[in-house]
Design an enzyme around this catalytic site. Structure first.
Site, short mmCIF file in Angstrom:
data_model
loop_
_atom_site.label_atom_id
_atom_site.label_comp_id
_atom_site.label_asym_id
_atom_site.label_seq_id
_atom_site.Cartn_x
_atom_site.Cartn_y
_atom_site.Cartn_z
N CYS A 2 0.82 -1.20 0.00
CA CYS A 2 0.00 0.00 0.00
C CYS A 2 0.86 1.25 0.00
O CYS A 2 2.08 1.20 -0.03
CB CYS A 2 -0.91 0.02 1.23
SG CYS A 2 -1.85 -1.51 1.47
N ASP A 100 -3.73 -8.70 8.62
CA ASP A 100 -2.60 -8.42 9.52
C ASP A 100 -2.63 -7.02 10.11
O ASP A 100 -1.96 -6.75 11.10
CB ASP A 100 -1.27 -8.67 8.81
CG ASP A 100 -1.13 -7.93 7.48
OD1 ASP A 100 -2.09 -7.26 7.06
OD2 ASP A 100 -0.07 -8.04 6.85
#
Length: 632
Positions: A2, A100
């Site tokens: 990201c 996560d």
């Protein structure tokens, strides 16, 4: 994988302009084209661009903890998140997602800043602690994922995954840092913790810090992990034989978890071939292996890649690149945001472009050369060190110093006659000598290139300071281990990992690096030099253990590298561009260079007197950065 960004007003709780944080976040949309969202509080804005890899429909960011006490933006992958999830759930923490990201949030709530010690993976994240009114910033141990930050004159602490996120802020200070220009022309990149800009920084690998509301100065970066440097912890040959493949396989295995198509780069070299071999043993389906080649034999490794792909029945994707594929020059300057001179960024960009057509996640072999002494320069450094051991510096300096100054630079001659750099290095101590050997432009060349005005600004500063900061940590290590440590702290982070991150994220591709699993590094760095470097050949430890898994030709052929024909370009299709760009008004007005020396470097190369291709490429990428930064 990201992109993250944020603005934290450290002195006031004024609302952050939503359009401003959106414009900053949009600059990194390539890092996360799947989604983008924001979190706002008075004096705070967090932003995220998402590339969905795990828990595709869940785990939106920015994410608040179930209890509402903390908010996170996160870039990377935590490979042990399931085990942490179980541990934290047993402690009473609530989970609303299966990814996560929430694991990091709850780990922070349980362990505070020590949460980083529990994470295994690659990451850069910021956690907003609502009660403490503080922002906790952390980066993974080896520096696989980037993080940039700056404290602006209006009280805005800004951060992002790429430097272009920061430069989008209208109050960002674009003044260049003079010392990093010297660093760049030494190394070909700007080393951590600095950037090309005076008031912007990179978070160092294995470091973190907390900035609190009311704080008016940047806090010191705190180191939470370092490469183990215990010379008494050397592994035995038997330990290596028994453990290396299984430990590496485990590091590969935990990086194969993904809810999207996964594959690997395959250059035909030892490292990527080892990754493909072990992936093939860990999954039933054929591995997606991605290779590029060049239409010029001396740069093409695809025949070796084919051997590995055929041995493991991989689904092999190959594309050939034209030897005159130099249209990426200005695009690379845009991608890297600051001067960056590794020309292998061009084929790396192309292999990432190819891989993204078939997979969303790719494993790479990066890090093996630094970990197991694979570079040819380690062998040369070892030879120099034998002479240093025989003659004290007080004797070497008056002998080799004049030789290094007088000996001509003979790029055209057989290697045995190219002694100028060696003579110069022999007049220096171990760390200074390795710095000289690693330099794209050696100190004497830089001093010819730089203008009198700029040299006056530099004063006594030298880029050897980048290495000097690690002297105390490497005391007691043998010279090759010292060089490996320096490379892992500088070259690996500033060059290799930066190259791969920008090239891959330009195509929204996540790259995972098994050789840089921190547990594998902690073990593998203790492989002794006499087993890594055998008869002048590096990575012997790795190659020996991979013999049952890879063809002999792949393991023991001469290292080629991932390079492009710069010398030919600058004497042919890029010749006019060299003169136009490097002798441009912008380069002259920068105040950094001697125009006479710039022209000399070009003339020497074009006429075939010397091979100045590395220096000229470094200059061309700097000029491209200058031009684009002025236009921004």
């Amino acid at each position: 994988m990201c992109g993250i960004a944020g603005i934290f007003h450290v002195t006031e709780q004024q609302a952050i302009d939503a359009d401003l944080i959106a414009s900053m976040n949009d600059k990194q949309i390539h890092r996360g084209p799947d989604a983008g969202d924001y979190y706002f509080e008075p004096g705070l804005a967090l932003a995220h661009r998402r590339l969905s890899i795990i828990d595709l429909e869940g785990s939106p960011q920015p994410m608040a903890s179930a209890c509402g006490k903390a908010v996170i933006v996160f870039n990377g992958e935590i490979y042990n998140f399931k085990a942490l999830h179980t541990e934290l759930k047993a402690k009473g923490y609530q989970f609303n997602t299966d990814g996560d990201t929430e694991t990091i949030l709850n780990a922070y709530l349980e362990w505070g800043e020590d949460c980083v010690h529990h994470l295994r993976g690659m990451f850069a994240f910021a956690v907003w602690d609502r009660q403490k009114q503080s922002l906790f910033i952390a980066r993974d141990r080896l520096g696989i994922k980037p993080l940039y930050f700056s404290l602006l004159d209006n009280g805005h602490f800004v951060f992002g995954s790429e430097l272009k996120v920061l430069t989008q802020h209208p109050r960002f200070d674009r003044t260049l840092r003079d010392t990093t220009v010297e660093d760049y022309f030494t190394f070909g990149y700007v080393p951590e913790p600095h950037t090309i800009y005076q008031n912007a920084y990179k978070l160092r690998p294995g470091h973190c810090f907390t900035i609190v509301r009311g704080q008016t100065q940047l806090p010191e970066q705190q180191e939470y992990w370092d490469i183990p440097v215990n010379p008494n912890a050397e592994l035995s040959e038997q330990e290596i034989a028994e453990q290396l493949v299984e430990r590496l396989k485990e590091a590969v295995d935990i990086r194969m978890v993904a809810d999207v198509p996964l594959g690997s780069f395959l250059s035909g070299g030892v490292d990527s071939s080892a990754v493909v071999a072990l992936m093939s043993q860990l999954q039933e389906d054929p591995v997606n292996a991605c290779s590029i080649g060049f239409d010029i034999a001396e740069f093409n490794e695809t025949d070796f890649a084919k051997q590995v792909a055929q041995r493991y029945d991989a689904k092999h994707h190959i594309e050939m690149v034209d030897q005159n594929d130099f249209d990426l020059i200005d695009k690379l300057a845009f991608l890297y945001d600051e001067p960056y001179a590794d020309s292998s960024a061009m084929p790396t960009y192309r292999v990432c472009e190819l891989a993204r057509k078939h997979v969303t996640v790719a494993l790479s072999g990066d890090g093996a050369d630094e970990l197991f002494a694979g570079y040819g320069r380690y062998r040369l450094h070892g030879h120099e060190e034998k002479v240093r051991a025989m003659l004290p510096l007080s004797m070497r300096k008056p002998i080799f110093g004049p030789l290094g100054a007088l000996y001509p630079k003979m790029d055209w001659a057989p290697r045995v006659l190219r002694g100028k750099t060696t003579f110069q290095s022999m007049a220096l101590d171990t760390v200074q000598g390795y710095h000289n050997s690693m330099s794209i432009l050696r100190r004497d060349e830089r001093m010819k290139l730089f203008s009198q005005e700029y040299k006056h600004k530099l004063g006594s500063y030298s880029s050897v300071a980048v290495f000097d900061q690690y002297r105390d940590k490497i005391t007691g290590l043998d010279p090759i281990k010292q060089a490996q440590y320096l490379d892992m702290k500088t070259y690996l982070v500033g060059d290799i990992l930066t190259k791969v991150d920008r090239a891959s994220m330009a195509h929204s591709l996540e790259v995972r690096v098994p050789f840089l699993d921190h547990k594998f590094v902690e073990w593998g760095f203790n492989a002794p030099t006499h087993l890594n470097l055998v008869a002048g050949v590096g990575k012997h430890t790795l190659k020996k253990q991979m013999e049952p898994h890879l063809p002999h030709d792949v393991l023991y052929r001469k290292k080629m590298g991932f390079s492009v024909p710069l010398a030919n370009w600058f004497r042919g299709p890029l010749k006019d561009r060299l003169y136009d760009n490097l002798l441009s008004e912008a380069m002259g007005q920068s105040g950094y260079f001697s125009s006479t020396q710039l022209k000399t470097l070009i003339d020497q190369h074009v006429k075939g007197v010397r091979d100045n291709s590395a220096s000229l490429w470094t200059l061309m990428m700097f000029e491209s950065f200058l031009r684009q930064s002025k236009a921004a």
